[in-house]
Enzyme design. Structure first.
Site: not given
Length: 170
Positions: A11, A71, A143
């Site tokens: 992420d 992502e 996160d």
């Protein structure tokens, strides 16, 4: 006989880049590790990107994943922040690619849909589903949780992604 596949989910973020490592065998998921790589906000941008690079490289080296999932970023109203996030995302894609891993990308809505069943949801729903899907999962902060969700999304989608890549390669 199926082989266990180790997946790292990433992420990306300039301040904190979350990472999560899972093992998947067939439909089963097993938590391996998760955490965050941080950069020092008092440093210049290039130095911060180096910190992210070095931290992610160490994680990839120590956990030896087979595949990576990152992502995709979204564009917000602050163009400067979006550009910085894009640079952090570049590092998040570069590190596993340089280690020889195939790197897959997923939209935030696809990640949420894979984990909680709908494309729009709250962080708490993701945390709850992570604990249901992998009861031994440990994550500190959003996160790391998001990174585990990205890895799970890839585990659910990897067969279709691999077939699309083979067909595209021709």
């Amino acid at each position: 006989m199926q082989k266990t596949i180790r997946i790292i989910g990433i992420d990306p973020g300039l301040r904190r880049t979350g990472w999560g490592v899972i093992d998947t065998l067939g439909n089963s998921l097993r938590f391996v590790a998760s955490g965050t790589v941080t950069s020092d906000g008092d440093m210049d941008l290039a130095s911060r990107l180096c910190q992210l690079h070095d931290g992610l490289a160490e994680i990839v080296h120590s956990h030896q994943p087979d595949e990576a999932a990152v992502e995709q970023t979204f564009v917000n109203k602050d163009a400067v922040a979006t550009l910085k996030l894009g640079q952090a995302r570049g590092i998040a894609m570069l590190v596993p690619a340089r280690a020889g891993l195939p790197v897959f990308e997923y939209a935030p809505n696809a990640v949420k849909k894979a984990v909680i069943g709908v494309g729009h949801g709250e962080k708490q729903q993701i945390h709850m589903m992570l604990k249901i899907l992998m009861p031994k999962a440990e994550f500190k902060g959003n996160d790391a949780a998001d990174a585990l969700a990205i890895a799970i999304c890839h585990a659910h989608n990897r067969g279709g992604d691999r077939m699309r890549r083979l067909l595209a390669a021709g």
